[in-house]
Design an enzyme around this catalytic site. Structure first.
Site, PDB file in Angstrom:
ATOM      1  N   LYS A  68      34.329   9.255  24.038  1.00  0.00           N
ATOM      2  CA  LYS A  68      34.188  10.222  22.767  1.00  0.00           C
ATOM      3  C   LYS A  68      35.463  10.965  22.665  1.00  0.00           C
ATOM      4  CE  LYS A  68      30.832   8.192  22.311  1.00  0.00           C
ATOM      5  NZ  LYS A  68      30.210   7.244  23.347  1.00  0.00           N
ATOM      6  N   SER A 107      23.402   1.731  35.561  1.00  0.00           N
ATOM      7  CA  SER A 107      23.767   0.288  35.174  1.00  0.00           C
ATOM      8  C   SER A 107      25.287  -0.009  35.223  1.00  0.00           C
ATOM      9  CB  SER A 107      23.443   0.122  33.827  1.00  0.00           C
ATOM     10  OG  SER A 107      23.928   1.125  32.861  1.00  0.00           O
ATOM     11  N   GLY A 125      27.266  -5.992  26.837  1.00  0.00           N
ATOM     12  CA  GLY A 125      26.036  -5.238  27.312  1.00  0.00           C
ATOM     13  C   GLY A 125      26.052  -4.708  28.786  1.00  0.00           C
ATOM     14  N   ARG A 126      25.359  -4.023  29.250  1.00  0.00           N
ATOM     15  CA  ARG A 126      25.261  -3.348  30.817  1.00  0.00           C
ATOM     16  C   ARG A 126      23.924  -4.079  31.302  1.00  0.00           C
ATOM     17  NH1 ARG A 126      28.877   0.292  32.057  1.00  0.00           N
ATOM     18  NH2 ARG A 126      27.335   1.280  33.259  1.00  0.00           N
ATOM     19  N   ASP A 154      18.730   4.114  33.369  1.00  0.00           N
ATOM     20  CA  ASP A 154      19.215   2.777  32.949  1.00  0.00           C
ATOM     21  C   ASP A 154      18.640   1.778  33.810  1.00  0.00           C
ATOM     22  OD1 ASP A 154      20.997   4.049  31.210  1.00  0.00           O
ATOM     23  OD2 ASP A 154      22.616   2.961  31.578  1.00  0.00           O
ATOM     24  N   HIS A 208      23.450  25.562   2.216  1.00  0.00           N
ATOM     25  CA  HIS A 208      24.321  24.851   1.487  1.00  0.00           C
ATOM     26  C   HIS A 208      25.883  25.238   1.507  1.00  0.00           C
ATOM     27  CE1 HIS A 208      25.691  22.842  -2.312  1.00  0.00           C
ATOM     28  NE2 HIS A 208      26.207  23.872  -2.757  1.00  0.00           N
TER      29      HIS A 208
END
Ligand code: FAD
Ligand code: NAD
EC number: 1.8.1.4
Length: 465
Positions: A52, A149, A272-273, A312, A444
């Site tokens: 991030k 993972s 993927g992991r 994981d 708002h």
């Protein structure tokens, strides 16, 4: 060999393990946590946080480039920006370091002992930890397996040379001039977008018919459009066959059987992991498996008494906040509390551009469950806040039961909508009905109003569309 005993022993100090250890310590359990890397696991060291940070830095640079090219908000201009990626990576490492130290400090505060090294089970109550300084035997009343993972490698594209995993991608000294990303899931699209913003020419190769196949096509469409604007080439229905020679082009095969070649300086494989279920003496335990994961009940108890598995290694979704929630829960169970894991309100956030947030059931998921639903949708193009942020792409969608208006799921796609995930999860967790969301006074101008408007739309009372 040094010997130590404790009440609560955690193997792995990722988000699952470190939270379990801290909570156990807070509850007065004599707690030990073992890891061979700095505390924080994949998430903090080579996952959520560093990715991030780079995504944000690349976005800042991209906006400055837009301003320099007079493509930003009229009146906002800038000189040509420069990018020193190694400095960016240094800044990212500084954030990781601060968080490593933060977790270490939290361990001290909760009187948790951190043991450095790799743990290997001898039996269900005992591990041997190996480190540079030797071996240590630790026995415990309760053990938590939180080994996390690791990236899946492709046989045709083993890691090494120019083929890298997300771990190496987070520490490159410069953005590659050309980058091929194999796997258009979470990591591939998040990091692919960041490198495109940092100046790389990016091609994403995805085996499925669409990138981010986990998500509904409506949510993915704005991300696809943005990738196109960023100049990212997306190839779907395409699988990587390997490199042409040791350092050559990436060879792709499409579902039509056509072969393509992509010239690239780096190939980032993000297909993927897999849970880490080897290398820590699983054979010494009597665990049941659920596919690649350790099978647990809804309190994360394994088939062995006093042995828990979380995060994981214990099943989907492989997300840090799910691991943390499980960690907190197992510590409380060990301290004598009655807890079960409720997975209904686990949000997902994809930090793409625009971002995607989901929690609960999608319209298709609700249909598959045979529930009659009412759906409300509010486009961000009708939001004053979205206009003032110069980002009108996206929408918020609410799915509710038709009979009693109970909210079943909420989804959004839009710039910065990740911050709406808290409101969405809370609504689901509290069992909100459409009327609750519609009747809440939202500040708002905020993007949050779009949630209220989506609920109003579902009730047939939309005000701003
Ligand atoms: P891990 O974080 O994997 O930690 C396991 C720990 O166990 C590791 O530190 C490892 O060293 C240790 N260990 C393993 N075996 C042993 C042993 N034998 N002895 C001692 N220690 C051992 N999730 C999100 O929710 N949001 C995101 O934005 C996000 N972004 C991601 C970005 C990337 C690039 C990646 C790779 C992942 C991302 N994830 C994200 C997923 C997230 O990192 C994982 O879901 C999370 O880290 C799982 O936590 P865990 O505690 O189960 O395991
Ligand atoms: P992923 O499961 O999200 O995506 C993998 C993608 O690769 C899929 O779209 C799949 O169809 C594709 N694929 C598989 N084999 C392929 C092949 N041979 N050729 C081309 N495409 C292929 O996996 P990931 O991106 O590696 O991320 C792993 C996990 O980490 C995620 O499932 C998620 O749990 C976690 N994560 C979460 C976040 C977040 O929460 N924002 C961010 C990053 C990672």
């Amino acid at each position: 060999m040094n010997e130590m005993s404790c009440q609560f022993l955690v193997i792995g100090a990722g988000p699952g393990g470190y939270v379990a250890a801290i909570r156990a310590g807070q509850l007065g359990l004599d707690t030990v946590v073992v890891d061979s890397i700095k505390p924080g696991g994949t998430c903090l060291n080579i996952g959520c946080i560093p990715s991030k940070a780079l995504i944000h830095a690349a976005d800042e640079y991209f906006r400055m480039r837009e301003a320099a090219a007079a493509e930003a908000i009229p009146g906002v201009t800038a000189g040509t920006p420069s990018l020193d990626w190694s400095d960016v990576v240094g800044w990212k490492d500084g954030i990781v370091n601060r968080l490593n130290n933060g977790v270490t400090g939290l361990f001290k505060k909760a009187r948790v002992k951190l043991v450095e090294g790799r743990a290997r089970f001898v039996d269900g109550k005992t591990v041997i930890v190996t480190s540079e300084t030797g071996e240590q035997r630790i026995s415990a009343e309760t053990v938590v397996i939180a080994t996390g993972s690791e990236p899946i490698a492709l046989k045709t594209l083993p890691f090494g040379g120019k083929v890298i995993s997300s771990t190496e991608a987070l520490s490159l000294s410069a953005p590659p001039e050309t980058l091929a990303v194999v796997g258009g899931g979470y990591i591939g699209v998040e990091l692919g977008t960041a490198f495109a913003k940092a100046g790389s020419r990016v091609t994403i190769v995805e085996a499925a018919d669409e990138i981010l196949p986990l998500y509904d096509g409506d949510l993915v469409k704005p991300v696809r459009q943005r990738l196109q604007k960023l100049g990212v080439t997306v190839m779907t229905g395409a699988t990587a066959q390997g490199l042409a020679g040791e350092d050559g082009d990436l060879i792709i095969e499409t579902t039509k059987g056509e072969e393509r070649r992509i010239a690239c300086d780096r190939v980032l494989v993000t297909v993927g992991r897999r849970p880490v279920t080897e290398g820590w003496g699983r054979d010494e335990l009597v665990l049941e498996m659920d596919g690649p994961f350790i099978r647990t009940d809804d309190s994360r108890r394994t088939a062995m008494c006093g042995v828990y598995a979380i995060g994981d290694v214990a099943g989907e979704p492989m997300l840090a906040h799910k691991a943390m929630a499980e960690g907190e829960m197992v510590a409380e169970i060990a301290a004598g509390h009655r807890r079960v894991f409720d997975h209904r309100a686990i949000p997902t956030v994809c930090f793409t551009d625009p971002e995607i947030v989901t929690v609960g059931l999608s319209p298709l998921g609700a249909k598959a469950a045979g529930i009659e639903t009412t759906i409300g949708r509010f486009p961000l193009s009708a939001s004053g806040r979205a206009m003032s942020l110069d980002r009108e792409d996206g929408f918020v969608r609410v799915v509710a039961r038709t009979d009693n208006h109970l909210v079943l799921g909420i989804e959004a796609v839009g710039a910065t909508v990740s911050e709406l995930s808290a409101a969405f999860s809370l609504a689901l967790e509290m069992g909100a009905c459409l009327e609750d969301v519609a009747g809440t006074i939202h500040a708002h101008p905020t993007l949050g109003e779009s949630f209220q408007e989506a609920a109003l739309a579902a009730l047939g009372k939309a005000l701003h569309v």
